[in-house]
Design a protein around this motif. Structure first.
Motif, PDB file in Angstrom:
ATOM      1  N   PRO A 115      29.438  28.002  39.750  1.00 49.94           N
ATOM      2  CA  PRO A 115      28.294  27.705  38.882  1.00 49.94           C
ATOM      3  C   PRO A 115      27.309  26.762  39.561  1.00 49.94           C
ATOM      4  O   PRO A 115      27.708  25.836  40.275  1.00 49.94           O
ATOM      5  N   ALA A 116      26.039  27.035  39.377  1.00 49.67           N
ATOM      6  CA  ALA A 116      25.006  26.150  39.923  1.00 49.67           C
ATOM      7  C   ALA A 116      25.075  24.794  39.237  1.00 49.67           C
ATOM      8  O   ALA A 116      25.641  24.650  38.150  1.00 49.67           O
ATOM      9  N   ALA A 117      24.497  23.799  39.895  1.00 52.04           N
ATOM     10  CA  ALA A 117      24.509  22.444  39.337  1.00 52.04           C
ATOM     11  C   ALA A 117      23.905  22.457  37.943  1.00 52.04           C
ATOM     12  O   ALA A 117      22.804  22.962  37.727  1.00 52.04           O
ATOM     13  N   GLY A 118      24.654  21.937  36.983  1.00 54.95           N
ATOM     14  CA  GLY A 118      24.184  21.872  35.608  1.00 54.95           C
ATOM     15  C   GLY A 118      24.398  23.137  34.816  1.00 54.95           C
ATOM     16  O   GLY A 118      24.164  23.153  33.606  1.00 54.95           O
ATOM     17  N   ALA A 119      24.833  24.220  35.484  1.00 55.83           N
ATOM     18  CA  ALA A 119      25.047  25.489  34.782  1.00 55.83           C
ATOM     19  C   ALA A 119      26.444  25.533  34.168  1.00 55.83           C
ATOM     20  O   ALA A 119      27.370  24.885  34.639  1.00 55.83           O
ATOM     21  N   LYS A 120      26.588  26.321  33.124  1.00 59.06           N
ATOM     22  CA  LYS A 120      27.867  26.470  32.456  1.00 59.06           C
ATOM     23  C   LYS A 120      28.695  27.539  33.159  1.00 59.06           C
ATOM     24  O   LYS A 120      28.207  28.639  33.433  1.00 59.06           O
ATOM     25  N   ALA A 121      29.927  27.216  33.467  1.00 60.24           N
ATOM     26  CA  ALA A 121      30.804  28.187  34.124  1.00 60.24           C
ATOM     27  C   ALA A 121      31.134  29.319  33.164  1.00 60.24           C
ATOM     28  O   ALA A 121      31.246  29.108  31.948  1.00 60.24           O
ATOM     29  N   PRO A 122      31.311  30.527  33.672  1.00 61.56           N
ATOM     30  CA  PRO A 122      31.616  31.659  32.790  1.00 61.56           C
ATOM     31  C   PRO A 122      33.052  31.590  32.269  1.00 61.56           C
ATOM     32  O   PRO A 122      33.963  31.139  32.977  1.00 61.56           O
ATOM     33  N   PRO A 123      33.278  32.028  31.034  1.00 62.81           N
ATOM     34  CA  PRO A 123      34.651  32.128  30.537  1.00 62.81           C
ATOM     35  C   PRO A 123      35.423  33.172  31.339  1.00 62.81           C
ATOM     36  O   PRO A 123      34.836  34.101  31.896  1.00 62.81           O
ATOM     37  N   VAL A 124      36.722  33.010  31.395  1.00 60.77           N
ATOM     38  CA  VAL A 124      37.580  33.903  32.186  1.00 60.77           C
ATOM     39  C   VAL A 124      38.269  34.892  31.252  1.00 60.77           C
ATOM     40  O   VAL A 124      38.866  34.499  30.242  1.00 60.77           O
ATOM     41  N   LEU A 125      38.200  36.174  31.592  1.00 66.89           N
ATOM     42  CA  LEU A 125      38.807  37.230  30.785  1.00 66.89           C
ATOM     43  C   LEU A 125      39.707  38.091  31.663  1.00 66.89           C
ATOM     44  O   LEU A 125      39.240  38.726  32.611  1.00 66.89           O
ATOM     45  N   LEU A 126      40.990  38.106  31.353  1.00 69.11           N
ATOM     46  CA  LEU A 126      41.935  38.982  32.031  1.00 69.11           C
ATOM     47  C   LEU A 126      41.885  40.359  31.376  1.00 69.11           C
ATOM     48  O   LEU A 126      41.971  40.470  30.151  1.00 69.11           O
ATOM     49  N   VAL A 127      41.768  41.395  32.191  1.00 67.41           N
ATOM     50  CA  VAL A 127      41.745  42.774  31.702  1.00 67.41           C
ATOM     51  C   VAL A 127      43.005  43.463  32.212  1.00 67.41           C
ATOM     52  O   VAL A 127      43.172  43.637  33.430  1.00 67.41           O
ATOM     53  N   ILE A 128      43.900  43.852  31.300  1.00 69.24           N
ATOM     54  CA  ILE A 128      45.189  44.403  31.684  1.00 69.24           C
ATOM     55  C   ILE A 128      45.140  45.926  31.585  1.00 69.24           C
ATOM     56  O   ILE A 128      44.833  46.489  30.535  1.00 69.24           O
ATOM     57  N   HIS A 129      45.470  46.571  32.674  1.00 66.93           N
ATOM     58  CA  HIS A 129      45.319  48.021  32.780  1.00 66.93           C
ATOM     59  C   HIS A 129      46.384  48.787  32.002  1.00 66.93           C
ATOM     60  O   HIS A 129      47.386  48.242  31.534  1.00 66.93           O
ATOM     61  N   GLU A 130      46.165  50.075  31.889  1.00 65.39           N
ATOM     62  CA  GLU A 130      47.130  51.014  31.314  1.00 65.39           C
ATOM     63  C   GLU A 130      48.258  51.252  32.323  1.00 65.39           C
ATOM     64  O   GLU A 130      48.280  50.657  33.399  1.00 65.39           O
ATOM     65  N   ILE A 131      49.140  52.197  32.017  1.00 64.38           N
ATOM     66  CA  ILE A 131      50.201  52.538  32.960  1.00 64.38           C
ATOM     67  C   ILE A 131      49.652  53.140  34.247  1.00 64.38           C
ATOM     68  O   ILE A 131      50.364  53.204  35.249  1.00 64.38           O
TER      69      ILE A 131
ATOM     70  N   ALA B  89      57.312  60.961  35.543  1.00 65.82           N
ATOM     71  CA  ALA B  89      57.744  60.362  36.804  1.00 65.82           C
ATOM     72  C   ALA B  89      57.230  58.934  36.934  1.00 65.82           C
ATOM     73  O   ALA B  89      57.957  58.041  37.387  1.00 65.82           O
ATOM     74  N   LEU B  90      55.993  58.720  36.534  1.00 65.68           N
ATOM     75  CA  LEU B  90      55.426  57.381  36.590  1.00 65.68           C
ATOM     76  C   LEU B  90      56.220  56.411  35.722  1.00 65.68           C
ATOM     77  O   LEU B  90      56.532  55.292  36.141  1.00 65.68           O
ATOM     78  N   MET B  91      56.568  56.835  34.521  1.00 66.03           N
ATOM     79  CA  MET B  91      57.325  55.972  33.617  1.00 66.03           C
ATOM     80  C   MET B  91      58.702  55.639  34.189  1.00 66.03           C
ATOM     81  O   MET B  91      59.122  54.476  34.187  1.00 66.03           O
ATOM     82  N   SER B  92      59.405  56.647  34.678  1.00 62.11           N
ATOM     83  CA  SER B  92      60.776  56.430  35.130  1.00 62.11           C
ATOM     84  C   SER B  92      60.850  55.703  36.459  1.00 62.11           C
ATOM     85  O   SER B  92      61.762  54.889  36.677  1.00 62.11           O
ATOM     86  N   GLN B  93      59.910  55.951  37.347  1.00 67.25           N
ATOM     87  CA  GLN B  93      59.998  55.395  38.693  1.00 67.25           C
ATOM     88  C   GLN B  93      59.240  54.090  38.873  1.00 67.25           C
ATOM     89  O   GLN B  93      59.488  53.363  39.844  1.00 67.25           O
ATOM     90  N   VAL B  94      58.324  53.774  37.952  1.00 66.52           N
ATOM     91  CA  VAL B  94      57.538  52.540  38.089  1.00 66.52           C
ATOM     92  C   VAL B  94      57.596  51.695  36.821  1.00 66.52           C
ATOM     93  O   VAL B  94      58.135  50.578  36.827  1.00 66.52           O
ATOM     94  N   ILE B  95      57.057  52.195  35.744  1.00 66.12           N
ATOM     95  CA  ILE B  95      56.817  51.370  34.561  1.00 66.12           C
ATOM     96  C   ILE B  95      58.098  50.733  34.039  1.00 66.12           C
ATOM     97  O   ILE B  95      58.124  49.532  33.735  1.00 66.12           O
ATOM     98  N   ARG B  96      59.161  51.504  33.937  1.00 65.16           N
ATOM     99  CA  ARG B  96      60.399  50.967  33.360  1.00 65.16           C
ATOM    100  C   ARG B  96      61.123  50.015  34.309  1.00 65.16           C
ATOM    101  O   ARG B  96      62.142  49.440  33.940  1.00 65.16           O
ATOM    102  N   LYS B  97      60.601  49.838  35.510  1.00 63.00           N
ATOM    103  CA  LYS B  97      61.210  48.925  36.481  1.00 63.00           C
ATOM    104  C   LYS B  97      60.439  47.611  36.618  1.00 63.00           C
ATOM    105  O   LYS B  97      60.811  46.760  37.429  1.00 63.00           O
TER     106      LYS B  97
END
Length: 286
Positions: free
Chosen positions: A66-82, A123-131
């Protein structure tokens, strides 16, 4: 970060250009496309327990640091799908950045595998997501918050949102991270079998919510029965102050993934109303 084109931004080991193979058929062209004009947007890598977690980041140009005197932006986490951080999730990050957020979508599955490389959901569910252990996801998100703070983002105004798999994670992280001011969970599973990797589910953690969560659900969602949504509503009413301030909206005619404008499940009316509610929720609480 240097400003890149959308095409360059989707060329990293966290994702492939376009969309994950398992989500076919994809409705082309994508209904909504948010350009990078006016934004800083790029991939970064955040070290967690010796592993480099890629994350797609976007924010208003010149807001970080943020520039001097400017307000910093709020932080937002965006969580993806599978399906990982493919082009739709990257676009959602840019949509939030256009609203003034430092928005970050970390790729949370890569220790277990590259979600974009699977051609079938089974395959995605069994090999990645559930692990994927919930504890691993919580640690990764904590590290992302620390990174955002080090860049100059305002983690005193920290929020989280997520879709499908990420909707469930949104509830869990709002109970895990005491700095969370608010969350918006899009059609995330609320109950489920308990295991070593998933010892609790959203309905189990409402007493620990650090900030109120807006849940956005679909009346025609075959994977999230309405009785589980009703159970969550009643549990919230008996929970902590943040739980009691939480709300759940059900779109009776919509199905799962109604916000995913690249899929046949997209429901324009429900998506538009839910986006409006999401922004208003964060404006109110963050």
């Amino acid at each position: 970060m240097e400003k890149n084109s959308a095409e360059q931004l989707v060329g990293t080991r966290a994702t492939h250009a376009g969309f994950a193979a398992a989500v076919q058929p994809v409705c082309e062209p994508q209904i909504v496309h948010t350009p990078t004009e006016g934004l800083q947007a790029d991939w970064v890598h955040i070290s967690v327990d010796g592993f480099e977690v890629p994350a797609y980041v976007a924010y208003p140009q010149g807001a970080i640091p943020p520039a001097a005197g400017a307000k910093a932006p709020p932080v937002l986490l965006v969580i993806h799908e599978i399906f990982g951080v493919h082009e739709h999730i990257a676009d959602v990050v840019r949509r939030f950045a256009q609203q003034g957020y430092l928005a970050i979508a970390p790729a949370l599955l890569l220790r277990q595998g590259d979600a974009a490389s699977f051609s079938s959901i089974e395959a995605l569910m069994s090999q990645v997501i559930r692990k994927v252990p919930d504890a691993q996801v919580m640690r990764d998100l904590d590290a992302v918050v620390d990174w955002a703070h080090a860049q100059g983002g305002d983690t005193g105004r920290l929020a989280v949102t997520g879709f499908c798999w990420g909707g469930r994670v949104t509830w869990l992280y709002a109970a895990h991270q005491p700095a969370i001011r608010a969350g918006v969970a899009w059609y995330g599973r609320l109950v489920g079998p308990v295991s070593e990797l998933a010892p609790q589910h959203p309905v189990d953690v409402v007493g620990r919510l650090a900030g109120p969560v807006l849940g956005l659900y679909a009346g025609q969602d075959s994977g999230i029965p309405l009785d589980t949504v009703d159970k969550m509503k009643s549990t919230l009413r008996r929970g902590s102050e943040s739980a009691r301030r939480s709300e759940i909206e059900v779109y009776a005619e919509a199905s799962h993934a109604f916000y995913a404008d690249y899929r046949p499940s997209y429901h324009p009316e429900a998506a538009a109303d839910a986006w409006r509610r999401c922004l208003a929720w964060f404006e109110r609480h963050v």
